[in-house]
Design a protein around this motif. Structure first.
Motif, PDB file in Angstrom:
ATOM      1  N   ALA A 103     -11.171 -38.115  13.769  1.00 26.29           N
ATOM      2  CA  ALA A 103     -12.029 -38.132  12.586  1.00 26.29           C
ATOM      3  C   ALA A 103     -11.773 -39.353  11.727  1.00 26.29           C
ATOM      4  O   ALA A 103     -12.688 -39.941  11.167  1.00 26.29           O
ATOM      5  N   SER A 104     -10.507 -39.764  11.615  1.00 24.93           N
ATOM      6  CA  SER A 104     -10.183 -40.855  10.697  1.00 24.93           C
ATOM      7  C   SER A 104      -9.935 -42.164  11.426  1.00 24.93           C
ATOM      8  O   SER A 104      -9.357 -43.085  10.874  1.00 24.93           O
ATOM      9  N   ALA A 105     -10.383 -42.278  12.682  1.00 21.93           N
ATOM     10  CA  ALA A 105     -10.154 -43.521  13.431  1.00 21.93           C
ATOM     11  C   ALA A 105     -10.958 -44.666  12.855  1.00 21.93           C
ATOM     12  O   ALA A 105     -11.934 -44.457  12.132  1.00 21.93           O
ATOM     13  N   ASN A 106     -10.595 -45.869  13.224  1.00 20.30           N
ATOM     14  CA  ASN A 106     -11.183 -47.065  12.637  1.00 20.30           C
ATOM     15  C   ASN A 106     -12.441 -47.481  13.406  1.00 20.30           C
ATOM     16  O   ASN A 106     -12.458 -48.490  14.113  1.00 20.30           O
ATOM     17  N   TYR A 107     -13.481 -46.684  13.292  1.00 21.80           N
ATOM     18  CA  TYR A 107     -14.735 -46.989  13.983  1.00 21.80           C
ATOM     19  C   TYR A 107     -15.369 -48.250  13.435  1.00 21.80           C
ATOM     20  O   TYR A 107     -16.026 -49.007  14.145  1.00 21.80           O
ATOM     21  N   GLN A 108     -15.150 -48.458  12.122  1.00 18.42           N
ATOM     22  CA  GLN A 108     -15.709 -49.645  11.507  1.00 18.42           C
ATOM     23  C   GLN A 108     -15.177 -50.898  12.182  1.00 18.42           C
ATOM     24  O   GLN A 108     -15.909 -51.847  12.451  1.00 18.42           O
ATOM     25  N   GLY A 109     -13.877 -50.839  12.509  1.00 17.53           N
ATOM     26  CA  GLY A 109     -13.253 -51.996  13.155  1.00 17.53           C
ATOM     27  C   GLY A 109     -13.888 -52.292  14.497  1.00 17.53           C
ATOM     28  O   GLY A 109     -14.118 -53.459  14.859  1.00 17.53           O
ATOM     29  N   VAL A 110     -14.200 -51.224  15.257  1.00 16.65           N
ATOM     30  CA  VAL A 110     -14.812 -51.405  16.581  1.00 16.65           C
ATOM     31  C   VAL A 110     -16.176 -52.079  16.449  1.00 16.65           C
ATOM     32  O   VAL A 110     -16.510 -53.013  17.183  1.00 16.65           O
ATOM     33  N   ILE A 111     -16.959 -51.585  15.484  1.00 16.68           N
ATOM     34  CA  ILE A 111     -18.304 -52.154  15.280  1.00 16.68           C
ATOM     35  C   ILE A 111     -18.192 -53.613  14.864  1.00 16.68           C
ATOM     36  O   ILE A 111     -18.922 -54.494  15.367  1.00 16.68           O
ATOM     37  N   ARG A 112     -17.252 -53.870  13.937  1.00 15.42           N
ATOM     38  CA  ARG A 112     -17.120 -55.253  13.448  1.00 15.42           C
ATOM     39  C   ARG A 112     -16.671 -56.194  14.557  1.00 15.42           C
ATOM     40  O   ARG A 112     -17.138 -57.329  14.642  1.00 15.42           O
TER      41      ARG A 112
END
Lengths: 446, 269, 346
Positions: A103-112
């Motif tokens: 739930a709190s993984a860094n998905y934003q980082g993957v997209i960026r």
């Protein structure tokens, strides 16, 4: 008339037998002469009627065309197709069974990371920020939902449709216009967008977010579900309260109330209340329900109570008319059978008056569905993101949502406002259609 | 012919009986300030058919409606005098009007079946008065009432259809069936055939004759011929006063009062 | 009978439901319509990133919000009120009279007020004195005597010969709006006191001074265009001679359609507003009831979210929405006050 008199005088000089013939001939002549004028007047009247109807239909067509043309775009949303490398290190996930981690993984980082790979020329911090701004702030949450459903995807590279920012969405939709929307986007961003468009990565998909989400400050994440559920709860409360109280009042006034000054006083007040501006009811709700009873602000229960006060006069007046229309012969027959007054009302009058009562109720409810002013005073004009789950959860209503979005500066809210208006209109039209249908059907059955 | 009320003397003929079913004395009825019935004294005998005739506006329907207190529902209608049903005063303040109307039923001028099924129409009375325990009992009452009203054969296989879908005559018979389903003692009929064709009329007149074996019937009619056909005694009303009450044969062949004679010979209508 | 029973049951359940509200689980925020866009963004992020319910934000206007806020302490009263101006002494007293004794004041940033017209028209260069002379109800007599007359000016050129010869037509907010109060105080009064004898009046007769410098003309050239800024922008596009008054965030979002007039030589931009050289800018606040912290869940965490660098800093998401951030020193000072929950003393 004078022609006849003159002719009669003249005929008195001549033969008596011609007199009546003379009279007859003159009347027919007059009738024929006036006939053309009468038919002309009738044709003119018909023409006026036709013109008025055509004009009204024209206005309707203009209204719908305007709303639909502004709003239909909102039902599609722009997505950017990206290759996402769900690297465990970037995500900061080491145990894919652990829901909390997922739930709190860094998905934003993957997209960026994916964006940086596509456009390596964004090196400075300012440029990188502009690049990341092409994607919606809610995209990472949507990705999180996807991964939580399929944790096995971690570690693989998948192609995902990532939600684009509202500026990108507005630009993409305006490409066919004379001047495409640029807004606050910089030159570099436009260059990147053109490149994405060329490579076919920009897609328009059906906007399920509009129907699944509550309100949001980001247009691409904003939806009407919260408002719709809020409206539904409010109308439910309104229906339960105003229907029961309204029908009981109508029965009391028609069947039981003695004909004295007090009853007249009640009647005059009810008729006047039907014409009171709706915002007064909001003030009443504020003063009595919030001030005296201490009810919570912004909840559908309170909204329903206030709106039911507003709908009551409509329901009472139409129910009374329906009760009055029940033929007295039925009442006499029932009374003659030895039915008590209450039995006459419950077994005979109510069932026969029900179609009229229902029609009045549905019309009153349809009116209440579109009311905004009374809700304003009791606090339902508020930014509420969560979809209400109970009658006592804070919520807004559909017309209120439209009002709030109309005030927002983001360009993408303009089309969403029109789309929400379309949804509201669809509701109102279907409610009124149900009213007409019910009335026709019940009339035949009874 | 002088038609003022003062010139009409006391009631002539057989207005009073021994052991009457219903007994009315000194009845006055007012609609507001206007008096409609003047000092009427009349008895109705057990199991007899009494018809009330007279010109339009003479008060016969008004009088009939007093007998089951239907005039209570009319604003401004005041009724004085005594009305006894087997000795009990029906206008007594403690008298509940609901069981009264279960004992004194009414059939109206225009057939008015409930907008329900035929079965439900007839079953309504027994249901609300709690006369039946089970569904089979109810079925029995419905069937026997419809048979007594002479309607059973025509509707027995469509009991679930709307009562309002029947013809005029059938509807009136349905109303009669509905009335007798609760076994009243007296049946009041207010011009029951005036809205019907001759064939339906004759069916209903036969029905009245049959019913009179078990029920007391008071019928208001505009048709003298009908009164002559069905009733035992006839009462002639004129401008609110009861002029003459006599055996039907006697009244129509040899009336005692000159007004009666003038009416039945058609000198006024 | 049946219906009476059902109805009374319903009333009973409705009344009992409001007792159930004794435990409110979401934060209630009211107040300024100018701060509303920023407050709602923070509220939404807060709701998304924590387990707390998303705060409910109402736009009631600064004055209206203060009234609701100062009604008392308890779950039926709001927890936080936004304001596009500092709390007044009268409002502070009202709060204390009703038991709201501990208030935390949070300064969050600045907002500029612009007077703009359509990009299709020529850009205006105004001074605050021009604005005062064009829009006030009463102005100094043009003949030079130190008296007041009803505003006679009809065109911008009448006010200042350097301005174009177009009719004065300004669409602005209604009296209920905090933006109007701020505009009156900053632009009108700012121009008003440039006239020396009026400035002297301030010491002699404060009431008359305020009436003169804050009252907007009602004879036509100033048109109340409601709170809907979208509508004002649309009207400016339709009428090239008209000017509109609205917040900087709106200008930012519609920069392709409207352009802001230069006031006293300064164009409204992030930088000029932040450093104060653009004169028509005002600070934005919100006020928190200390008594509600801990009773209504999440207030402390909401404050923490609002005062984070990534929220209200130079590159924070509020800045992207058009709010002008405080300078770093002010941010640090406010942030520490908030953490300590420093009580406001007026």
């Amino acid at each position: 008339m004078s022609t006849i008199e003159i002719d009669i005088e003249k005929s008195n000089e001549s033969n008596c037998t011609n007199e009546s013939e003379m009279k007859k001939v003159n009347t027919i002549e007059l009738v024929n002469k006036n006939l053309k004028k009468r038919y002309r007047a009738e044709r003119r009247f018909k023409a006026y009627g036709l013109v008025s109807i055509c004009f009204a239909l024209l206005c309707l067509v203009v209204l719908f065309t305007d709303i639909i043309s502004k709003g239909h775009g909102a039902f599609f949303q722009t997505y950017i197709q990206l290759e996402l490398n769900l690297d465990e290190d970037v995500l900061e996930v080491n145990d894919i069974q652990n829901m909390k981690q997922l739930a709190s993984a860094n998905y934003q980082g993957v997209i960026r990371q994916s964006l940086r790979t596509l456009f390596p020329d964004a090196k400075k911090r300012h440029d990188k920020r502009k690049l990341y701004a092409l994607v919606s702030s809610g995209a990472s949450y949507q990705l999180a939902d996807q991964i939580k459903a399929q944790p096995a995807l971690v570690g693989t590279t998948i192609s995902v449709f990532v939600l684009a920012d509202d500026d990108v969405d507005t630009w993409f939709k305006s490409l066919d216009d004379a001047k495409p929307f640029i807004g606050r986007m910089s030159e570099k961003q436009l260059v990147w967008l053109e490149s994405l468009k060329k490579s076919g990565s920009l897609h328009k998909k059906f906007n399920t977010t509009f129907f699944n989400n509550g309100d949001s400050r980001e247009p691409e994440l904003a939806g009407i579900k919260g408002a719709m559920i809020g409206s539904l709860f409010t109308i439910l409360v309104t229906f339960l309260l105003s229907f029961t109280v309204g029908i009981s009042t109508a029965i009391y006034l028609e069947e039981y109330a003695p004909k004295n000054l007090f009853t007249d006083f009640i009647e005059v007040n009810i008729n006047n209340l039907a014409a009171v501006p709706s915002i007064i009811f909001g003030l009443l709700g504020l003063a009595i329900f919030i001030g005296m009873f201490g009810m919570q602000r912004s909840i559908p229960l309170l909204g329903g109570v206030v709106l039911s006060l507003m709908t009551l006069p409509t329901i009472i007046i139409s129910s009374r008319a329906a009760i009055k229309a029940v033929p007295p012969s039925i009442r006499q027959a029932a009374l003659g059978m030895g039915a008590s007054k209450m039995q006459v009302i419950l077994h005979h009058v109510l069932p026969l008056a029900m179609p009229g009562m229902l029609t009045g109720t549905i019309i009153g409810l349809a009116q209440a569905l579109g009311e905004t002013a009374p809700l304003l005073m009791i606090g339902m004009v508020a930014f509420v993101v969560d979809v209400p789950g109970a009658l006592t959860d804070p919520s807004t209503a559909l017309p209120v949502q439209i009002f709030l979005w109309a005030d927002s500066p983001e360009r993408a809210f303009v089309e969403r406002t029109s789309a929400a208006i379309m949804v509201l209109l669809a509701f109102l039209i279907s409610m009124n259609t149900v009213a007409v249908f019910l009335r026709k059907r019940l009339e035949r059955r009874w | 012919m002088e038609q003022s009320i003062e010139k009409i003397g006391p009631t002539i003929g057989q207005s009073l009986l021994e052991n009457p079913k219903m007994s009315m004395r000194n009845v006055d009825v007012f609609y507001g300030d206007k008096q409609a019935i003047y000092d009427v004294n009349l008895d109705i005998g057990k199991n007899e058919v009494l018809s009330m005739i007279g010109p339009s506006g003479c008060g016969k329907s008004t009088f009939l409606r007093c007998l089951n207190r239907m005039n209570d529902t009319i604003e401004g209608c005041k009724v004085t005098g005594s009305f006894d049903l087997e000795g009990k005063n029906i206008y007594h303040p403690k008298m509940d009007v609901v069981p009264l109307r279960a004992r004194v039923g009414m059939v109206f001028q225009k057939p008015n079946p409930f907008p329900k099924t035929i079965y439900d129409n007839v079953a309504y009375g027994p249901k609300i008065h709690g006369l039946v325990e089970s569904k089979t009992d109810l079925d029995e009452i419905v069937e026997s009432s419809l048979q007594k009203a002479g309607l059973w054969d025509e509707v027995k296989d469509r009991l679930d259809q709307q009562g309002t879908g029947l013809s005029g005559g059938q509807q009136q018979r349905l109303c009669i069936a509905r009335t007798i389903a609760i076994s009243p003692e007296v049946i009041l009929m207010d011009e029951p055939c005036s809205a019907l064709d001759p064939i339906a009329t004759s069916k209903i007149e036969n029905l009245i004759t049959e019913l009179s074996e078990n029920y007391t019937i008071a019928i208001v009619t505009h048709s003298m011929q009908q009164a002559a056909r069905v009733s035992d005694r006839t009462a002639y009303f004129h401008l609110g006063k009861l002029v003459e009450v006599n055996d039907t044969q006697h009244l129509f062949t040899n009336p005692d009062h000159e007004l009666t004679e003038a009416y039945i010979t058609g000198r006024f209508g | 009978m049946k219906k009476v029973l059902i109805f009374s049951l319903f009333i009973a359940s409705a009344l009992s439901a409001q007792f159930a509200s004794a435990g409110r689980s979401n934060i209630n925020i009211v107040g300024s319509s100018t701060v509303y866009p920023f407050s709602t963004v923070v509220a939404e992020r807060f709701g998304r990133s924590t387990d707390f319910k998303t705060p409910k934000v109402e736009s009631t206007g600064s004055g209206g919000g203060m009234k609701l806020f100062c009604q008392g302490v308890g779950v039926q009263h709001p927890d936080i009120t936004n304001a596009s101006r500092r709390i007044k002494k009268s409002e502070y007293d009202l709060c204390h009279n009703n038991g709201v004794n501990e208030i935390i004041e949070v300064l969050i940033g600045y907002d500029g007020i612009v007077i703009a017209n359509s990009r299709k028209a020529t850009r205006m260069k105004l001074t605050r004195k021009d604005i005062f002379l064009a829009l006030a109800a009463r102005v100094p007599n043009p003949n030079g005597t130190e008296t007041l007359v009803d505003n006679p000016y009809k065109t911008w050129q009448d006010v200042n010969s350097a301005l174009p010869n177009t009719a004065i037509e300004v669409l602005g907010p209604p009296p209920t709006s905090g933006t109007r109060d701020a505009f009156a105080e900053l632009a009108l009064e700012g121009g008003c006191k440039k006239v020396s004898w009026i400035k002297a009046m301030k010491k002699k007769d404060k009431k008359a001074y305020k009436a003169l410098c804050h009252t907007v003309r009602e004879d036509g050239p100033f048109i109340e265009a409601g709170e809907n800024d979208n509508l004002i922008v649309q009207k400016l596009n339709a009428n090239k001679n008209a000017l509109g008054i609205f917040g900087f965030s709106f200008l930012d979002q519609n920069i392709d359609q409207v352009q802001a007039s230069i006031v006293d030589g300064n164009e409204p931009t992030f930088e000029t507003i932040a450093e104060g050289s653009y004169p028509v800018s005002r600070p934005l606040y919100f006020y928190v009831k200390k008594a509600h912290v801990g009773v209504v869940p999440g207030i402390a965490e909401y404050l923490a979210e609002f005062t984070r660098e990534s929220t209200w800093g130079d590159e924070g998401y509020l800045t992207e929405k058009g709010m002008i951030p405080l300078d770093a020193a002010k941010r640090a000072e406010t942030s520490s006050d908030v953490k300590k929950m420093r009580n406001l003393e007026l």
